[in-house]
Design a protein around this motif. Structure first.
Motif, PDB file in Angstrom:
ATOM      1  N   CYS A  66     -37.327 -20.893 -27.440  1.00 55.24           N
ATOM      2  CA  CYS A  66     -37.431 -20.883 -25.978  1.00 55.24           C
ATOM      3  C   CYS A  66     -38.540 -19.942 -25.513  1.00 55.24           C
ATOM      4  O   CYS A  66     -38.909 -18.982 -26.193  1.00 55.24           O
ATOM      5  CB  CYS A  66     -36.100 -20.500 -25.357  1.00 55.24           C
ATOM      6  SG  CYS A  66     -35.657 -18.770 -25.527  1.00 55.24           S
ATOM      7  N   LEU A  67     -39.070 -20.248 -24.349  1.00 53.26           N
ATOM      8  CA  LEU A  67     -40.163 -19.450 -23.791  1.00 53.26           C
ATOM      9  C   LEU A  67     -39.750 -17.995 -23.573  1.00 53.26           C
ATOM     10  O   LEU A  67     -40.581 -17.096 -23.671  1.00 53.26           O
ATOM     11  CB  LEU A  67     -40.649 -20.051 -22.478  1.00 53.26           C
ATOM     12  CG  LEU A  67     -41.476 -21.324 -22.592  1.00 53.26           C
ATOM     13  CD1 LEU A  67     -41.752 -21.894 -21.202  1.00 53.26           C
ATOM     14  CD2 LEU A  67     -42.767 -21.070 -23.327  1.00 53.26           C
ATOM     15  N   ARG A  68     -38.487 -17.751 -23.305  1.00 53.32           N
ATOM     16  CA  ARG A  68     -38.029 -16.376 -23.063  1.00 53.32           C
ATOM     17  C   ARG A  68     -38.353 -15.481 -24.259  1.00 53.32           C
ATOM     18  O   ARG A  68     -38.621 -14.297 -24.097  1.00 53.32           O
ATOM     19  CB  ARG A  68     -36.522 -16.361 -22.770  1.00 53.32           C
ATOM     20  CG  ARG A  68     -35.922 -14.960 -22.624  1.00 53.32           C
ATOM     21  CD  ARG A  68     -36.588 -14.220 -21.473  1.00 53.32           C
ATOM     22  NE  ARG A  68     -36.099 -12.883 -21.282  1.00 53.32           N
ATOM     23  CZ  ARG A  68     -36.745 -11.772 -21.648  1.00 53.32           C
ATOM     24  NH1 ARG A  68     -37.884 -11.846 -22.299  1.00 53.32           N
ATOM     25  NH2 ARG A  68     -36.260 -10.593 -21.373  1.00 53.32           N
ATOM     26  N   ALA A  77     -37.856 -12.168 -17.027  1.00 54.27           N
ATOM     27  CA  ALA A  77     -37.977 -13.610 -17.247  1.00 54.27           C
ATOM     28  C   ALA A  77     -38.053 -14.306 -15.895  1.00 54.27           C
ATOM     29  O   ALA A  77     -37.089 -14.877 -15.405  1.00 54.27           O
ATOM     30  CB  ALA A  77     -36.798 -14.136 -18.057  1.00 54.27           C
ATOM     31  N   GLU A  79     -39.982 -17.151 -13.272  1.00 51.44           N
ATOM     32  CA  GLU A  79     -40.633 -18.459 -13.386  1.00 51.44           C
ATOM     33  C   GLU A  79     -42.131 -18.290 -13.577  1.00 51.44           C
ATOM     34  O   GLU A  79     -42.748 -18.996 -14.375  1.00 51.44           O
ATOM     35  CB  GLU A  79     -40.334 -19.308 -12.152  1.00 51.44           C
ATOM     36  CG  GLU A  79     -40.891 -20.712 -12.249  1.00 51.44           C
ATOM     37  CD  GLU A  79     -40.499 -21.599 -11.075  1.00 51.44           C
ATOM     38  OE1 GLU A  79     -41.110 -22.684 -10.961  1.00 51.44           O
ATOM     39  OE2 GLU A  79     -39.615 -21.227 -10.289  1.00 51.44           O
ATOM     40  N   HIS A  81     -43.793 -15.769 -15.010  1.00 49.58           N
ATOM     41  CA  HIS A  81     -44.092 -15.325 -16.377  1.00 49.58           C
ATOM     42  C   HIS A  81     -43.929 -16.461 -17.385  1.00 49.58           C
ATOM     43  O   HIS A  81     -44.767 -16.639 -18.277  1.00 49.58           O
ATOM     44  CB  HIS A  81     -43.191 -14.153 -16.768  1.00 49.58           C
ATOM     45  CG  HIS A  81     -43.517 -12.884 -16.060  1.00 49.58           C
ATOM     46  ND1 HIS A  81     -42.609 -11.859 -15.950  1.00 49.58           N
ATOM     47  CD2 HIS A  81     -44.643 -12.460 -15.425  1.00 49.58           C
ATOM     48  CE1 HIS A  81     -43.167 -10.854 -15.286  1.00 49.58           C
ATOM     49  NE2 HIS A  81     -44.387 -11.204 -14.941  1.00 49.58           N
ATOM     50  N   LEU A  82     -42.851 -17.209 -17.254  1.00 47.13           N
ATOM     51  CA  LEU A  82     -42.607 -18.313 -18.196  1.00 47.13           C
ATOM     52  C   LEU A  82     -43.682 -19.393 -18.079  1.00 47.13           C
ATOM     53  O   LEU A  82     -44.161 -19.910 -19.086  1.00 47.13           O
ATOM     54  CB  LEU A  82     -41.210 -18.899 -17.965  1.00 47.13           C
ATOM     55  CG  LEU A  82     -40.056 -17.934 -18.252  1.00 47.13           C
ATOM     56  CD1 LEU A  82     -38.735 -18.546 -17.808  1.00 47.13           C
ATOM     57  CD2 LEU A  82     -40.010 -17.546 -19.715  1.00 47.13           C
ATOM     58  N   GLU A  86     -46.329 -20.600 -20.982  1.00 45.96           N
ATOM     59  CA  GLU A  86     -46.409 -22.028 -21.313  1.00 45.96           C
ATOM     60  C   GLU A  86     -47.843 -22.538 -21.160  1.00 45.96           C
ATOM     61  O   GLU A  86     -48.364 -23.234 -22.028  1.00 45.96           O
ATOM     62  CB  GLU A  86     -45.463 -22.813 -20.393  1.00 45.96           C
ATOM     63  CG  GLU A  86     -45.348 -24.272 -20.723  1.00 45.96           C
ATOM     64  CD  GLU A  86     -44.315 -24.952 -19.837  1.00 45.96           C
ATOM     65  OE1 GLU A  86     -43.599 -25.808 -20.374  1.00 45.96           O
ATOM     66  OE2 GLU A  86     -44.230 -24.644 -18.629  1.00 45.96           O
TER      67      GLU A  86
END
Length: 114
Positions: A66-68, A77, A79, A81-82, A86
């Motif tokens: 997972c992106l986290r 965490a 949106e 930053h994620l 990505e």
């Protein structure tokens, strides 16, 4: 309705190799929510061998946690930053012409550094 939620069973793809990694915070969350890990007694290589035997097209695909997990401890965490991680990973894959069998990760460090 609480009765409807009682019958929900969640599964993940955690394998034995994953359980040896103390940085996998998602494993704690999974245990808190009673997520089942039916592959947790076999290695990542054994999972790949089984997938290949079954003819799955992604048997040799790079791991995709997972992106986290790309955000260092202390980095919220959000949106934003994620999405940034990505986007950065997609950019690196495109520039370096990496296919799905190659592991490539971008990590966001404290202070917005990567």
């Amino acid at each position: 309705n609480d009765r409807e939620h009682q019958n929900v069973i969640l599964y993940n793809g955690t394998n034995a190799d994953d359980t040896r990694d103390p940085t996998r915070l998602g494993l704690l969350a999974a245990s808190n929510f009673s997520v089942h890990s039916p592959l947790d007694q076999i290695s990542k290589d054994q999972v790949r061998q089984a997938a290949k035997y079954l003819g799955l097209s992604n048997w040799n695909a790079a791991a995709s946690p997972c992106l986290r997990s790309r955000l260092a401890m202390g980095v919220m965490a959000t949106e934003e930053h994620l999405r940034a991680v990505e986007f950065a990973e997609a950019f690196v894959r495109e520039v370096l012409e990496l296919d799905e069998t190659i592991n490539a990760r971008v990590r966001m460090l404290a202070g917005g550094k990567a």
